[in-house]
Design an enzyme around this catalytic site. Structure first.
Site: not given
Length: 284
Positions: A120, A122-124, A126
């Protein structure tokens, strides 16, 4: 002929504004958020390695920076980057699909991307490999004698803010800026995702052949998280500054790889969490 419109960094919307002076309707600018599929190709074989939500600007840099930060490619291995025209991609999705073609006849092994994954805005982190993998492929300290006067650091937030053009229209984007040791701003990238803004910035350096960035400072407009630090470490950046707080993992990573991490850099103050000797503070 492909006539599908290319998405832009901003979109328009009708909104209703409620305030103490009353209610009125008007148009507003929003930061665009759209998916981007990153494909890796070599030797006639193509594979999707990630789908990330991003603001459509500097897409090729985003792809290059993401792949470099994940340890998939090294500088010089990219033969070309282009929007995908494969038959399985409909025209309306082609500006949201990027193919990175590599020199060589085989795709690299992708240990840190053992599965296709979605990130997403907001999330790098993962889908990244373990910290052990990062330790194996990177030196434990930037090769630099860089020192920065505290006065130089204090100028960075305002210099970055002045170059956030899309943020000025939407109020909804993060920014990352790259500075030289004397505080000269050399590049700015914006995105709905903090990690995307950094990927775009580092991707530009990958494509220009400017890595490692041992003589530079990275400044981000939000907080400093693990994924931001990982990308900085892989690019050889010795100083990372953030307007807001760092996370505990960001501090741990900065300490292990001897990166100077500065947080709460605002107005006349800041905190130094690791490697404080790189910042020269005048004694009263």
């Amino acid at each position: 002929m492909d006539t599908a419109p290319r998405p832009g960094p901003t979109s328009r919307a009708r909104i209703r504004v409620v305030s103490g002076s009353g209610v009125h309707d008007r148009r507003d600018d929003l930061a665009t958020e759209e998916p981007m599929e990153i494909r890796l190709a070599a030797g006639g074989v193509s594979r999707t390695v990630a789908i990330t939500m991003r603001t459509p600007t500097h897409d090729f840099e985003l792809a290059a920076g993401f792949l470099h930060g994940e340890g998939v490619i090294k500088p010089g291995e990219i033969a070309s980057i282009a929007y995908c025209t494969d038959e399985d991609v409909p025209p309306e999705a082609r500006h949201n699909t990027v193919t990175v073609r590599l020199h060589g006849s085989h795709l690299p092994e992708l240990p840190s991307l053992s599965r296709n994954f979605v990130t997403t805005s907001a999330c790098g982190v993962c889908g990244t490999g373990s910290l052990d993998a990062l330790r194996r492929r990177l030196p434990h300290s930037p090769q630099t004698d860089l020192t920065i006067p505290a006065e130089t650091l204090l100028r960075l937030p305002e210099l970055l803010r002045a170059r956030q053009g899309i943020f000025g229209k939407t109020g909804g984007l993060h920014a990352a800026g790259l500075f030289t040791r004397d505080g000269t701003l050399t590049a700015v990238r914006e995105d709905v995702g903090r990690h995307n803004a950094v990927d775009k910035l580092i991707g530009a350096a990958v494509l220009a052949g400017h890595l490692p960035l041992h003589d530079h400072i990275l400044m981000v407009s939000g907080r400093a998280s693990y994924d931001i630090m990982q990308k900085a470490v892989t690019a050889g950046i010795p100083v990372v500054c953030a307007v807001s707080a760092p996370s505990s993992l960001a501090v741990d990573l900065a300490r292990e790889f001897r990166v100077t991490l500065v947080g709460f850099l605002r107005e006349t103050r800041f905190n130094i969490y690791t490697e404080p000797d790189r910042v020269v503070v005048a004694q009263n």
